[in-house]
Motif scaffolding. Structure first.
Motif, PDB file in Angstrom:
ATOM      1  N   LEU A   1       0.837  -1.202   0.000  1.00  0.00           N
ATOM      2  CA  LEU A   1       0.000   0.000   0.000  1.00  0.00           C
ATOM      3  C   LEU A   1       0.875   1.256   0.000  1.00  0.00           C
ATOM      4  CD1 LEU A   1      -2.849   1.217   0.121  1.00  0.00           C
ATOM      5  CD2 LEU A   1      -2.696   1.072   2.611  1.00  0.00           C
ATOM      6  N   ALA A   2       1.925   1.237   0.812  1.00  0.00           N
ATOM      7  CA  ALA A   2       2.825   2.394   0.844  1.00  0.00           C
ATOM      8  C   ALA A   2       3.482   2.608  -0.522  1.00  0.00           C
ATOM      9  CB  ALA A   2       3.887   2.204   1.922  1.00  0.00           C
ATOM     10  N   LYS A   3       3.880   1.515  -1.163  1.00  0.00           N
ATOM     11  CA  LYS A   3       4.492   1.633  -2.497  1.00  0.00           C
ATOM     12  C   LYS A   3       3.483   2.171  -3.509  1.00  0.00           C
ATOM     13  CE  LYS A   3       7.852  -2.062  -1.860  1.00  0.00           C
ATOM     14  NZ  LYS A   3       8.233  -3.431  -2.229  1.00  0.00           N
ATOM     15  N   ARG A   4       2.259   1.724  -3.457  1.00  0.00           N
ATOM     16  CA  ARG A   4       1.227   2.190  -4.386  1.00  0.00           C
ATOM     17  C   ARG A   4       0.919   3.673  -4.153  1.00  0.00           C
ATOM     18  NH1 ARG A   4      -3.059  -2.837  -4.825  1.00  0.00           N
ATOM     19  NH2 ARG A   4      -1.555  -4.285  -5.723  1.00  0.00           N
ATOM     20  N   GLU A   5       0.833   4.055  -2.886  1.00  0.00           N
ATOM     21  CA  GLU A   5       0.572   5.462  -2.585  1.00  0.00           C
ATOM     22  C   GLU A   5       1.711   6.347  -3.097  1.00  0.00           C
ATOM     23  OE1 GLU A   5      -0.193   5.626   1.639  1.00  0.00           O
ATOM     24  OE2 GLU A   5      -2.292   5.025   1.369  1.00  0.00           O
ATOM     25  N   GLU A   6       2.931   5.855  -2.944  1.00  0.00           N
ATOM     26  CA  GLU A   6       4.088   6.604  -3.461  1.00  0.00           C
ATOM     27  C   GLU A   6       4.018   6.698  -4.987  1.00  0.00           C
ATOM     28  OE1 GLU A   6       7.333   8.925  -3.328  1.00  0.00           O
ATOM     29  OE2 GLU A   6       6.278   8.164  -1.568  1.00  0.00           O
TER      30      GLU A   6
ATOM     31  N   ILE B   1       1.301   6.601  -6.841  1.00  0.00           N
ATOM     32  CA  ILE B   1       0.189   7.509  -7.173  1.00  0.00           C
ATOM     33  C   ILE B   1       0.640   8.954  -6.966  1.00  0.00           C
ATOM     34  CG2 ILE B   1      -2.111   8.270  -6.436  1.00  0.00           C
ATOM     35  CD1 ILE B   1      -2.773   5.307  -5.915  1.00  0.00           C
ATOM     36  N   LYS B   2       1.385   9.211  -5.906  1.00  0.00           N
ATOM     37  CA  LYS B   2       1.868  10.558  -5.620  1.00  0.00           C
ATOM     38  C   LYS B   2       2.791  11.035  -6.751  1.00  0.00           C
ATOM     39  CE  LYS B   2       4.401  13.127  -2.130  1.00  0.00           C
ATOM     40  NZ  LYS B   2       5.186  13.025  -0.890  1.00  0.00           N
ATOM     41  N   ARG B   3       3.692  10.171  -7.201  1.00  0.00           N
ATOM     42  CA  ARG B   3       4.584  10.537  -8.299  1.00  0.00           C
ATOM     43  C   ARG B   3       3.808  10.762  -9.596  1.00  0.00           C
ATOM     44  NH1 ARG B   3       9.371   6.229  -7.487  1.00  0.00           N
ATOM     45  NH2 ARG B   3      10.151   7.073  -5.539  1.00  0.00           N
ATOM     46  N   LEU B   4       2.851   9.877  -9.824  1.00  0.00           N
ATOM     47  CA  LEU B   4       2.020  10.015 -11.035  1.00  0.00           C
ATOM     48  C   LEU B   4       1.262  11.341 -11.007  1.00  0.00           C
ATOM     49  CD1 LEU B   4       1.155   8.610 -13.653  1.00  0.00           C
ATOM     50  CD2 LEU B   4      -0.670   7.528 -12.354  1.00  0.00           C
ATOM     51  N   ARG B   5       0.763  11.723  -9.858  1.00  0.00           N
ATOM     52  CA  ARG B   5       0.042  12.982  -9.720  1.00  0.00           C
ATOM     53  C   ARG B   5       0.975  14.164  -9.979  1.00  0.00           C
ATOM     54  NH1 ARG B   5      -2.968  12.333  -4.380  1.00  0.00           N
ATOM     55  NH2 ARG B   5      -4.543  11.051  -5.312  1.00  0.00           N
ATOM     56  N   GLU B   6       2.164  14.067  -9.406  1.00  0.00           N
ATOM     57  CA  GLU B   6       3.134  15.155  -9.607  1.00  0.00           C
ATOM     58  C   GLU B   6       3.496  15.293 -11.083  1.00  0.00           C
ATOM     59  OE1 GLU B   6       6.471  14.210  -7.087  1.00  0.00           O
ATOM     60  OE2 GLU B   6       5.407  14.842  -5.274  1.00  0.00           O
TER      61      GLU B   6
END
Length: 191
Positions: free
Chosen positions: A169-174, A176-181
């Motif tokens: 989950l932490a890896k996926r959130e990271e 998603i955060k990069r994808l958003r950026e």
């Protein structure tokens, strides 16, 4: 019929009657009182409720169970140890060992040591307890320890799976955060 024949017939009948009476067993009681005894197939009568109950001679193993039920874990262990010292058989050693392992696995016990309980249980479980004639309460304690061990394994597996899922989950959130950026950075940079 001539009177002489009647008289001799009567005399013969009297003699036969006297002979039959002489051969009959003599008894002091009249014939009516010599009736055969009748036995009925009835269930035994229940004992009177006023009888004092039998005093039960408890073994140290049973005293240990009673102390365990009462919540006196120290006394229970002492009874189990006495039972093991006094009874010289593999069954008694196994029964006392299971009792002590069970008490050691209880958090409320002053001798709480789950690691020692697990080691003792594993050693006792390797013995041929299935072929032993042991107290049924000991079998219940063994089953309870086995259930607790099984639950601990399931909890450990669930905790390991939970840890793995948290990492993913932490890896996926990271990601998603990069994808958003990246997505927001491109939209913001292009006029």
């Amino acid at each position: 019929m001539p009177p002489r024949i009647v008289l001799s017939s009567l005399l013969a009948a009297s003699l036969l009657l006297l002979q039959a009476c002489a051969q009959a067993p003599q008894s002091d009681t009249p014939v009516e009182e010599q009736a055969p005894e009748i036995s009925l197939n009835l269930p035994a009568a229940p004992q009177c409720a006023c009888d004092a109950p039998e005093a039960h001679d408890y073994t140290f193993l049973e005293k240990g169970f009673n102390s365990l039920i009462a919540g006196d874990f120290t006394e229970a262990v002492q009874y189990f140890e006495r039972y093991q010292r006094l009874e010289d058989s593999p069954e008694a050693a196994w029964e006392a060992g299971i009792g002590i392992a069970y008490v050691s696995s209880l958090q409320a016990s002053p001798s709480y040591d789950p690691a020692a309980a697990a080691r003792r249980f594993a050693a006792l479980n390797k013995q041929p307890w299935q072929s032993m004639d042991v107290h049924t309460h000991c079998l219940l304690l063994r089953q309870s320890l086995d259930n607790a061990r099984s639950l601990e394994r399931r909890i450990a597996a669930a905790q390991a799976e939970n840890s793995t899922l948290k990492d993913e989950l932490a890896k996926r959130e990271e990601a998603i955060k990069r994808l958003r950026e990246l997505t927001l950075g491109q939209k913001g940079g292009a006029p």
